[in-house]
Design an enzyme around this catalytic site. Structure first.
Site, short mmCIF file in Angstrom:
data_model
loop_
_atom_site.label_atom_id
_atom_site.label_comp_id
_atom_site.label_asym_id
_atom_site.label_seq_id
_atom_site.Cartn_x
_atom_site.Cartn_y
_atom_site.Cartn_z
N ARG A 1 -7.14 12.28 -5.14
CA ARG A 1 -8.36 11.67 -4.60
C ARG A 1 -9.47 12.70 -4.34
O ARG A 1 -10.65 12.36 -4.40
CB ARG A 1 -7.97 10.93 -3.33
CG ARG A 1 -9.00 10.09 -2.68
CD ARG A 1 -9.39 8.89 -3.50
NE ARG A 1 -10.41 8.18 -2.75
CZ ARG A 1 -11.67 8.56 -2.69
NH1 ARG A 1 -12.08 9.59 -3.38
NH2 ARG A 1 -12.53 7.90 -1.96
N ARG B 1 0.82 -1.21 0.00
CA ARG B 1 0.00 0.00 0.00
C ARG B 1 0.86 1.26 0.00
O ARG B 1 0.54 2.24 0.68
CB ARG B 1 -0.96 0.01 1.21
CG ARG B 1 -1.73 -1.28 1.44
CD ARG B 1 -2.62 -1.68 0.30
NE ARG B 1 -3.73 -0.80 0.06
CZ ARG B 1 -4.95 -0.94 0.56
NH1 ARG B 1 -5.22 -1.96 1.34
NH2 ARG B 1 -5.91 -0.12 0.26
O1 CP3 Z 1 -0.35 1.24 -2.68
C1 CP3 Z 1 -1.59 1.19 -2.69
O2 CP3 Z 1 -2.37 1.59 -1.80
C2 CP3 Z 1 -2.02 0.69 -4.01
C3 CP3 Z 1 -3.15 0.15 -4.40
C4 CP3 Z 1 -4.06 -0.78 -3.63
C5 CP3 Z 1 -5.38 -0.43 -3.26
N1 CP3 Z 1 -5.96 -1.57 -2.77
C6 CP3 Z 1 -6.06 0.88 -3.46
C7 CP3 Z 1 -7.00 1.31 -2.41
C8 CP3 Z 1 -3.83 -2.11 -3.27
C9 CP3 Z 1 -2.56 -2.94 -3.39
C10 CP3 Z 1 -5.05 -2.59 -2.73
C11 CP3 Z 1 -5.23 -3.98 -2.31
C12 CP3 Z 1 -6.40 -4.33 -1.50
N2 CP3 Z 1 -7.67 -3.83 -1.58
C13 CP3 Z 1 -6.42 -5.36 -0.53
C14 CP3 Z 1 -5.25 -6.27 -0.20
C15 CP3 Z 1 -4.22 -5.62 0.60
C16 CP3 Z 1 -4.39 -5.67 2.08
O3 CP3 Z 1 -4.42 -4.57 2.65
O4 CP3 Z 1 -4.39 -6.76 2.62
C17 CP3 Z 1 -7.71 -5.42 0.00
C18 CP3 Z 1 -8.16 -6.35 1.10
C19 CP3 Z 1 -8.49 -4.45 -0.68
C20 CP3 Z 1 -9.94 -4.14 -0.53
C21 CP3 Z 1 -10.12 -2.76 -0.02
N3 CP3 Z 1 -9.96 -1.61 -0.77
C22 CP3 Z 1 -10.45 -2.36 1.30
C23 CP3 Z 1 -10.68 -3.33 2.47
C24 CP3 Z 1 -10.51 -0.96 1.31
C25 CP3 Z 1 -10.91 -0.05 2.44
C26 CP3 Z 1 -9.95 -0.02 3.53
C27 CP3 Z 1 -8.50 0.24 3.14
O5 CP3 Z 1 -7.69 -0.67 3.23
O6 CP3 Z 1 -8.19 1.37 2.73
C28 CP3 Z 1 -10.16 -0.50 0.02
C29 CP3 Z 1 -10.06 0.91 -0.40
C30 CP3 Z 1 -8.77 1.31 -1.03
N4 CP3 Z 1 -8.12 0.62 -2.01
C31 CP3 Z 1 -8.06 2.52 -0.78
C32 CP3 Z 1 -6.94 2.52 -1.65
C33 CP3 Z 1 -5.90 3.58 -1.79
C34 CP3 Z 1 -8.42 3.61 0.22
C35 CP3 Z 1 -9.63 4.32 -0.01
C36 CP3 Z 1 -9.65 5.56 -0.89
O7 CP3 Z 1 -8.65 6.10 -1.38
O8 CP3 Z 1 -10.79 5.98 -1.05
#
Ligand code: CP3
Length: 385
Positions: free
Chosen positions: A63, A50
């Site tokens: 964002r 992340r």
């Molecule tokens: O470096 C990064 O952040 C890159 C991209 C990335 C995102 N999601 C963007 C995102 C990656 C690698 C993921 C993977 C992801 N998404 C996982 C596996 C990784 C882990 O943490 O175990 C999972 C379980 C998800 C599903 C997901 N997406 C959740 C549970 C959430 C909300 C809570 C959280 O972790 O932030 C998201 C939203 C999300 N995906 C955000 C981002 C940057 C944050 C929300 C936003 O910007 O509005």
């Protein structure tokens, strides 16, 4: 060149061969790939789970103007966010900006990200009929991720490793069935236990979709695929082995056959590690709860490890954070096959400066450890002569 990958993609095989023959300085890309393949490196490669997310002011600015899904679906924005974060941290690999849940849409499940709540799937699947209705023929719709990878790859070339990713069948299924995040995975396990045939059908469909999605990413230039089984730690060893391992092994096999190493990662996996190893992944991502040397002993010498600083240690005072970085590197002992990372994703509010410091320290300390090791190998050889 010796490699455990069935057929390392031509681009990377050529690059590694050049590195070895000319003894050219290693690039981030070759350092990262070599570590995945347990080959010696000049210093430990580093990147962060992340790394491009909400703790970064540059991401927050993008964002404010666009939704998360809009960023993911715009190759231009996704590439920009990926590149900005990787440049700013000066890491050895960039992970494409996307989300685990993107494949749900072409499979026929609508979802959205609600502020403060995370992902919400509007009509979760609960029956064999729901599973039967899932589509596997529209994966081309995810082409925007491959297009973003193409752009990042063009920007960095060999300077950085390019990581593509997807969810693992179990973790994605848990979102599809629960409708969002979960504490006890009751509906997921209920389906798994009560209708094993429907569960198998779901796993098969997911594996088909994910293998094809990973293939798109590799053809676009991903050097490595990370498979996130983030919530596999919710399973007992017995259930993991019976309901999850066979399909995950198949997926890993199919992705490796594309010519790239696979990193397989989950959280809370101390008891599952030996079984996760049986998927055949090249690298196992260790979560932060297990000492790295213990984790490595458990997965064995034929597997590289990635990890595993506690991401919350990034909030600690400088001296303590540095000590924790050093601890991980000492536990890795400079042996081939370690990629430095956090043991789960960086969380919002993390000071970016601390992440940058960690990169600097990993470089300094690991290069110094490599130098000490070659000196002591030199001294031993000299004594023998
Ligand atoms: O470096 C990064 O952040 C890159 C991209 C990335 C995102 N999601 C963007 C995102 C990656 C690698 C993921 C993977 C992801 N998404 C996982 C596996 C990784 C882990 O943490 O175990 C999972 C379980 C998800 C599903 C997901 N997406 C959740 C549970 C959430 C909300 C809570 C959280 O972790 O932030 C998201 C939203 C999300 N995906 C955000 C981002 C940057 C944050 C929300 C936003 O910007 O509005």
């Amino acid at each position: 060149m010796k490699s455990s990958i069935p057929s390392l993609s031509t681009k990377r095989a050529t690059q590694l061969a050049v590195d070895i023959s000319k003894e050219a300085p290693m690039t981030g890309g070759s350092r990262f790939l070599r570590a995945c393949l347990r080959q010696p490196v000049d210093r430990t490669p580093v990147w962060f789970l992340r790394q491009a997310g909400r703790y970064m002011p540059e991401y927050q600015a993008v964002r404010r103007e666009h939704s998360l899904l809009a960023i993911c679906k715009s190759p231009e924005l996704a590439a920009e966010v990926t590149i900005t974060a990787a440049e700013k941290l000066d890491v050895d690999a960039a992970i494409i900006f996307a989300d685990l849940l993107l494949p749900l849409e072409p499979m026929g499940l609508d979802f959205e990200f609600l502020a403060g709540e995370g992902p919400v799937v509007h009509k979760p699947i609960r029956s064999a009929a729901d599973i039967g209705a899932l589509r596997t023929d529209r994966i081309a719709d995810l082409g925007y991720v491959a297009e973003a990878i193409r752009r990042v790859e063009k920007h960095f070339g060999d300077r950085m490793g390019m990581i593509g990713f997807c969810g693992a069948p179990f973790t994605l299924a848990s979102y599809m069935i629960e409708g969002g995040g979960s504490r006890n995975y009751i509906e997921t396990k209920r389906l798994m236990y009560s209708d094993p045939a429907a569960w198998q059908a779901l796993m098969q469909k997911l594996a088909t979709v994910l293998a094809e999605y990973a293939g798109q990413q590799v053809r676009a230039g991903a050097d490595v695929i990370q498979i996130f089984d983030s919530w596999a730690g919710a399973l007992s060893v017995t259930d993991y082995r019976e309901y999850v391992l066979p399909i995950t092994r198949l997926l890993v096999e199919q992705v490796r056959a594309l010519g790239v190493p696979v990193i397989y990662f989950g959280v809370d996996t101390a008891t599952l590690l030996p079984t996760m190893r049986e998927t055949g992944a090249d690298v196992i991502g260790l979560d932060w709860r297990i000492p790295l040397d213990t984790g490595r002993r458990v997965v064995g010498e034929h597997c590289a490890v990635q990890g595993n600083l506690d991401p919350i240690a990034l909030f600690a005072p400088e001296a303590l954070l540095r000590a924790r970085v050093e601890e991980v590197l000492r536990q890795a002992a400079g042996l081939p096959g370690h990629i430095f990372n956090v043991g789960h994703g960086i969380v919002p509010g993390t000071p970016v400066e601390n992440v940058r410091n960690v990169v600097r320290w990993v470089r300094e300390i690991s290069a110094q450890m490599q130098a000490e090791q070659s000196r002591s190998i030199g001294a031993t050889t000299a004594r023998k002569v």
